[in-house]
Scaffold this motif. Sequence first.
Motif, short mmCIF file in Angstrom:
data_model
loop_
_atom_site.label_atom_id
_atom_site.label_comp_id
_atom_site.label_asym_id
_atom_site.label_seq_id
_atom_site.Cartn_x
_atom_site.Cartn_y
_atom_site.Cartn_z
N HIS A 36 0.80 -1.22 0.00
CA HIS A 36 0.00 0.00 0.00
C HIS A 36 0.83 1.27 0.00
N ALA A 37 2.03 1.23 0.60
CA ALA A 37 2.85 2.43 0.72
C ALA A 37 3.94 2.51 -0.34
N GLY A 38 4.45 1.37 -0.79
CA GLY A 38 5.56 1.35 -1.73
C GLY A 38 6.70 0.53 -1.16
N VAL A 39 7.54 -0.02 -2.03
CA VAL A 39 8.50 -1.03 -1.60
C VAL A 39 9.64 -0.48 -0.75
N ALA A 40 10.00 0.79 -0.93
CA ALA A 40 11.12 1.35 -0.17
C ALA A 40 10.75 2.66 0.51
N ARG A 41 9.46 2.86 0.76
CA ARG A 41 9.02 4.06 1.44
C ARG A 41 9.34 3.95 2.94
N ALA A 42 9.32 5.09 3.63
CA ALA A 42 9.76 5.13 5.03
C ALA A 42 8.97 4.18 5.92
#
Length: 671
Positions: free
Chosen positions: A377-383
């Motif tokens: 949901h947030a992205g593979v390397a997001r914080a």
Amino acid sequence: MRTWFAFTARDTRDLLLSLLPTAFALWISAHLVAGVEVSSPFWLLASAAVLAVGDLVVRPLLGPLVAFLGPLPTVLIGVSVQLLLLHTALTVVPGLDLRDLNALWLVYFWTGLVAVVARWVIGANDSRWVVRELLRHRPRPPGEACPPGLLVVQVDGLSMPLLQFGLHSGTLTTIARWLREGSHLAEGWRAALPSTTPASQAGFLHGSTEDVPAFRWWDPELRRVLVSNRPADAAIIEGRVRAAAHAAGRTGLLARDGASIGNVFSGEAGHAHLVVSTSRAGGSGRPYLRYVARPFVVLRSLLLTVGEIVKELYQGWQQRVRRVEPRIPRRGWYVLLRAVTNTLLRDLNVVLVAQELSAGRSVVFVDFLDYDEVAHHAGVARAESLDALAGIDRVLQTLADVAAAAPRDYRVVIVSDHGQAQGPTFEQVSGRHLRDLVYDLMDREGPTHPVVTTAAGEEMRGRVDVLVRDFATSTRAELVSNRHEEVVASGRDSVVVATAGCTALLSMPDAPQGRLDLGEVDRRWPALVPGLVETRGVGFVVGRRDEEVVVVGPEGEHHLGSGRVEGIDPLLPFGPRAAGELLRMMRFATAPALFVHSTVDPVSGEVHAFEEQVGSHGGLGGWQTEAVLVHPAEWKVAEDLRDRSVPGEAPIVGAATIHEQLVRWMKEVDL
């Protein structure tokens, strides 16, 4: 061997240090809650000691009782015992006065909250709190003889490129230390198509991925959609996989006194907890006793769950404000699912693994979903995704410390089932859902309106179903157990679209095995295949033409059996192993009529999920096939298990190969 009488100065120090945080939290609570008076901070330390001693005395007495009760009564008894112990600690100790019973709840709440905040401020490893009494045992002396054991930790969705980034960024401090000290080695392995959790776990635990074409698919035998995170469906899938493995002479990885925790499948384990395929109502509450009876542990998990919900709402808002792209709406069930995954389920997994290690199980296999769910949901390397990954890394150190005091000499292996590839969704790049596109293409020249049914949903939902089934009443549990996709229409112009990450499986229920030849598809719906491959975001479509499996792209075709390519090879961006993996999957008895795959960007590696996911997996391209294996340095990967079909490369390919390597390592140490 230690005995009850081997009480040293170190034990005394450890005991005092363990009481100080509770005493401090009680001191803060006493100042915040009216109805509690404290004459001296010393008495708070004594009160904390009463709590600790009461826990040590009461929990063994509860064990035989909850063995005959389900998990839900165990939770209620555990919380009641915590409150009773707290009341005792505040009334029997001189210098403390609890004037109002209503204040007891407030003291319980504030003590738990202060403890959580204090540990967050000092950066303490939260997962250690739930098993801290096991960590008080000293590690075995070096060289002490004991039988071997194996702990396999699956970090769901972790790719090799992200592992390398996490080592440099400080996200994966535990793994980095192991690699730096030379106790472990790390290498990537290829998660063969389909790069999904059920396929990989079938391979890890049974040594076979036969007839598992995706996360969900229309099943020709049952004539309905099978979804691998539904308990009833997972049991069917594991039964088939186990039969295929037995036919090939393989047994489950955990068949010999093993434990399966938090997985899709059991691996024939005699001890299975929170496993989708074997979940059942009315089980014993004993496995959960250490979790629910520990003072403030349940409260801590609930507080952290609420905190995770607040954090998710804030982080989703931040993505919108900063206009981070690609992104999807982060709302609804996902907010709660993330909170449950990153707190409650993680804590339960830690407690259950620690118990099985302390019990001396020969092999323990656990799956931590935290990162995979957030990255979808947030992205593979997001914080926020990296934060979830850091939480799992802290758990690894906790479990390693528990293993060091266990009755077996446990080796720790870390494996991921697949990676994840990022990108805007198919709907975002094409402007429409795949279901609507398929309907319009079929409806263009057909004599009747088609019926298009879509099978999609939250991947994490199944693990919550398992939790509900374990803790709910029998009636509610059976409703959860028997949940499956609704029966789909089966007329001549009906099609089922089962999405799985950046792939979609199209089946025609009226056709034998749900499959039609490409020639028949073109005759019935002339615009379907050409329209799909001409749509932005679709990379290729796979089907059958006579006896040949053919990959159709926008400017060419690839005949998988013969290797003949006409025009521009549609598989060129997906690497040299794509053709073989597609051919194998399309020969499954469960294979669809048409297999649709998104495009992959040759520079960024971005793919386009046919579901509402920023990070996805299930297909080819990007990081989704680049899985991870971290193993003890003294254990070498067998050279004959490496795939050398591509010149200059020799990776491990396929989860079944990982199973074979684990079995060989186990044989090396007589497991």
